[in-house]
Write an enzyme that holds these catalytic residues in place. Structure first.
Site, mmCIF file in Angstrom:
data_model
loop_
_atom_site.group_PDB
_atom_site.id
_atom_site.type_symbol
_atom_site.label_atom_id
_atom_site.label_comp_id
_atom_site.label_asym_id
_atom_site.label_seq_id
_atom_site.Cartn_x
_atom_site.Cartn_y
_atom_site.Cartn_z
ATOM 1 N N THR A 237 52.328 -4.151 -16.192
ATOM 2 C CA THR A 237 51.182 -3.839 -17.063
ATOM 3 C C THR A 237 51.678 -3.302 -18.415
ATOM 4 O O THR A 237 51.029 -3.508 -19.427
ATOM 5 C CB THR A 237 50.219 -2.842 -16.390
ATOM 6 O OG1 THR A 237 50.844 -1.566 -16.270
ATOM 7 C CG2 THR A 237 49.788 -3.337 -15.025
ATOM 8 N N ARG B 197 2.096 2.904 -24.652
ATOM 9 C CA ARG B 197 3.200 3.815 -24.352
ATOM 10 C C ARG B 197 4.366 3.497 -25.270
ATOM 11 O O ARG B 197 4.404 2.431 -25.889
ATOM 12 C CB ARG B 197 3.637 3.694 -22.892
ATOM 13 C CG ARG B 197 4.160 2.324 -22.510
ATOM 14 C CD ARG B 197 4.793 2.291 -21.112
ATOM 15 N NE ARG B 197 5.373 0.971 -20.832
ATOM 16 C CZ ARG B 197 6.064 0.671 -19.737
ATOM 17 N NH1 ARG B 197 6.277 1.578 -18.804
ATOM 18 N NH2 ARG B 197 6.568 -0.548 -19.569
ATOM 19 N N LYS C 43 46.507 -4.047 -17.466
ATOM 20 C CA LYS C 43 46.511 -2.837 -18.282
ATOM 21 C C LYS C 43 45.131 -2.678 -18.885
ATOM 22 O O LYS C 43 44.644 -3.554 -19.607
ATOM 23 C CB LYS C 43 47.550 -2.958 -19.402
ATOM 24 C CG LYS C 43 47.840 -1.643 -20.111
ATOM 25 C CD LYS C 43 48.429 -0.579 -19.184
ATOM 26 C CE LYS C 43 49.872 -0.267 -19.468
ATOM 27 N NZ LYS C 43 50.499 0.560 -18.421
ATOM 28 N N GLN D 19 10.099 -6.112 -17.912
ATOM 29 C CA GLN D 19 10.601 -7.411 -17.475
ATOM 30 C C GLN D 19 10.192 -8.509 -18.465
ATOM 31 O O GLN D 19 10.979 -9.415 -18.765
ATOM 32 C CB GLN D 19 10.039 -7.773 -16.081
ATOM 33 C CG GLN D 19 10.729 -7.093 -14.918
ATOM 34 C CD GLN D 19 10.065 -5.783 -14.524
ATOM 35 O OE1 GLN D 19 9.473 -5.097 -15.372
ATOM 36 N NE2 GLN D 19 10.179 -5.427 -13.257
ATOM 37 N N HIS E 6 12.482 6.499 -20.402
ATOM 38 C CA HIS E 6 11.109 7.002 -20.385
ATOM 39 C C HIS E 6 10.869 8.071 -21.449
ATOM 40 O O HIS E 6 11.653 9.003 -21.587
ATOM 41 C CB HIS E 6 10.785 7.600 -19.011
ATOM 42 C CG HIS E 6 11.020 6.672 -17.875
ATOM 43 N ND1 HIS E 6 10.386 5.456 -17.766
ATOM 44 C CD2 HIS E 6 11.825 6.763 -16.779
ATOM 45 C CE1 HIS E 6 10.788 4.846 -16.651
ATOM 46 N NE2 HIS E 6 11.672 5.613 -16.045
#
Lengths: 290, 290, 290, 290
Positions: A56, A170, A11, A217, A245
């Site tokens: 369920t 940035r 469920k 990363q 971005h």
């Protein structure tokens, strides 16, 4: 010859709100619980014989009944409790997976009975139990963070399809999805799940803010490492970081410069950085991540 | 000692629409492409040195350039083309995963240049390539189906938390998410992907309609088996079937019977049945499902 | 001095599925019904006295009971039936608004009991009734259309913030939200709602395909006019057309031209064109659009 | 005879993020701006002549250029600035509507450049300007609140479709959508928008917590009245309050009582209470709410 492969059923998204009243000071836990069971399920697939099936609907009822009987503390404990119950009480069920989302609420002023949903990230966990062993993964989803500086991106491969200019400054923004595996899931140390969660969350935030980033990363690895450093019980961290971005808008057609002031927040496409950071001696993950 | 585990990065959800004009009869392909690359990525995680990184922006550019250069036929071919390109052209990239969604359009009347989005299910695929071997999974998502009868549910376990009454007639409805793995992904037989897709889709629909169901698991198995029977190139099928519950409304307080006429379509919670059906001699899946 | 202004309350999004069985050939209607009532509601706001309130739970029950008693034909008829019932049966209720969405299903092959959700646009209606008069608006939402050519955009104002280049050929795409008001809502002509809907839908599609467009406004006006021309009972049409921008990708950095072949389908921001087309002698709209 | 009725067009959902750097302490404003213009638009609809049209792309550019030139303070000021610019600078534009959503961010620890999205409600505003007068509506959306007690519901109409039992204690929860109209929009008092917003938000929360509720309508009226009491510049408040039902789960089949402890949080259907609270002498609203 056709055969039945891996399967599970359950469920999904049982929404349970548990209120605890200590005089005028009330407390609430607001969860979304999904249970999945596996076991002797050949017959139900091949002939529709449901003799091995715990419906369920019954799984849903169990969630509600257990919320009443046992209360709800840390979601990891509640998930383990349910997982153990299904496997230990039903001979045909050999494996249970319980996933829980928790929505945070804050008090609305001093009123003991009034709450505001915080809207911050969702805390999550997944517990597995196979009758003998248990595995617990904790995590969070939707923690949106942004650094206005201390992020560069340059020195990458230039092939015939590369047009991206290098940048020494940035915006770096992402919506953190992080999950971390506990080396030893021990429901006996119940009090520790919340502490561990707070420490991991804090580690993610601190590493995001504190890393001077040359690539997302690098930030990812720093975040995972910090969780491992700050949470001794955690042996592995998985991160999925969409690169939200923010493009500097070219305002030169209007005679305006734009030295890091006005950005367009883009939707799609987006970079997606996925990675794992773990202890070299992490025990085998088994079904923990499934 | 902390180490870097499995990781990948790429550009998610590049939306590309490709128009082909044959005189007045235009054709469109409307895709959402997500690419993920893996390889020599230790340094970028540890120090932020991007020398091994093909920027996600470049991946996006490649999608658009390839759409122009090679056109877009079956999405499986386009995915393989991209995956091979990234690995074969970049020494630091050892593995590529390309996932594509395709949105179907129909002609708007006889006008050769005018289209209506069909709104039916989304066709999907995932291709992997590691420099030597390729793996292809095809599938669909969001195929919503409903049977008004020929569905029963009884004979399940009754424990202390079971309240669900047995039923000999109910609505069975689900939103099919199905993926199927091809035993031999050979881009040379390009023309076959579309035929194979149509056959698999047809098999899913026919098995759903044609199975007298004693449980959704039984229906799942019938659907998977039918795909294997009708699509010789397919070796494994995975299905995720939410049970979109339709509850018969109790109208007796209003002096009305309700013999299978008026239902409440519920949102949450919902049953979720997940299962795999495969050929006994299916080759190893490798990274196909990841 | 603070006073209570306009108000209404009701039950939103009651999901009802109605099955009709003619032997082996079944039929389904799949609706989302929202009811809103107004009337003598001063007291409930000021003191919480609910004596004038028909509970929203009762409104929901009524939807289900009426689906059983009266069946469900055209959604406009069902909306009017409910609206009249609430006002005519309750002295404290002076106005009812009933809004309905209908999801289309198609037959799954020849099986009389098996259906596939079509996924195409959603049909909608809003009915008002004040004890004497009724108003009916019909419409659709989510009809996504695209022309690959026959669209230009030039000759617009150039101010100091204008950078958009003019174009003599572009993709024109939108997701049509259209609603149209009927001059005389007469539930006696029940059979006509479906015919009228089909004619309006067809008019929208034909006008979109057949208009050589110099601006989306021009297309909007053509679509509205066509509905009025083809549907004599309709006196006013309202359209909301997001301009789903498809930007030609600049492939010149890769030595490729792009003569209308490869496009980027953008999400945000998007143009949004809203407008009304009506007959000069259209009767007063009253509360129809509220 | 077919004519053009009310119409407007513009650029929806321009996402702009503005960074301000005071040494190491950065500030961000994260907005979603939608502009809509009206004026001499007969020709563009009838013939596609765009001579009167300020392109939606230009409207977007203006948003970015103004963010750079003027900075972004309170969203109401930025909306008025844009609205006035479009009408005052273009002879063919006679009316502008600017709607803005603002997403709140909090500082990530002590780092001056790192932020976490708060996830709490979204602040909104709509400004209108017609060349002479201006109108400003402020508001918020998605403020989710819940009281665990101090809510009753009884004494409502009982008709033949009523089955709901009366209750003297229930959970009351809603997601507040509130908008409030300012009597005199004066961009000169720029500093006041933020103070006014905080006061209104606080009034909504305090009234929700502090009202012993016999119906959600009573709570709505209390919330609106409190905003008027605490914000002298506000003349009208509109509230839309979905009743997020939390149903007490019947645990008696399991031998358990449930005295306000375990609830099922339902999705659909839901009650929806909409209402207006205003000063008797509120000036005419004009186009403020459109």
């Amino acid at each position: 010859m056709v055969i039945l492969g891996p399967n599970r059923y359950g469920k999904a998204e049982t929404r349970v709100v548990r209120v605890t009243r200590h005089g005028d000071a009330h407390h609430i836990k607001d969860l979304n619980v999904s249970t999945s069971l596996s076991g002797d399920m050949e017959e139900v697939h091949l002939s529709g014989d449901n003799a091995a099936v715990l419906a369920t609907d019954t799984q849903k009822n169990t969630v509600y009944a257990f919320a009443r009987k046992h209360g709800i503390g840390a979601i990891e404990d509640f998930a383990l409790l349910l997982a153990r119950h299904f496997v230990d009480s039903q001979p045909t069920i050999h494996h249970a997976r319980v996933a829980i989302e928790e929505y945070a609420w804050e008090r609305n002023a001093e009123a003991g009975h009034s709450f505001v949903r915080s809207g911050r990230e969702t805390r999550i966990c997944v517990a597995h139990y196979d009758g003998t062993r248990a595995w617990v993964v904790s995590g969070l989803t939707g923690l949106v963070v942004l650094n206005t500086t201390n992020s560069e991106f340059w020195g990458y491969i230039k092939d015939e399809y590369t047009t991206l200019p290098e940048t020494r400054d940035r915006i770096l923004a992402t919506a953190v999805d992080a999950t971390w595996r506990h080396a030893v899931p021990d429901p006996g140390e119940a009090a520790d799940w919340d502490k561990s969660y707070d420490a991991a969350r804090q580690a993610l935030l601190a590493a995001f803010a504190g890393t001077y980033s040359l690539s997302l990363q690098q930030t990812l690895y720093a975040m995972g490492s910090r969780v491992l450093a700050d949470c001794p019980g955690v042996c592995e961290v998985r991160l999925s970081l969409p690169n939200r971005h923010h493009f500097l808008v070219d305002l030169s057609p209007f005679g305006l410069d734009n030295d890091g002031e006005v950005y367009f927040a883009a939707d799609r496409p987006y970079g997606l950085i996925e990675g794992t950071v773990l202890r070299e001696d992490a025990p085998d993950a088994g079904p923990a991540w499934s």
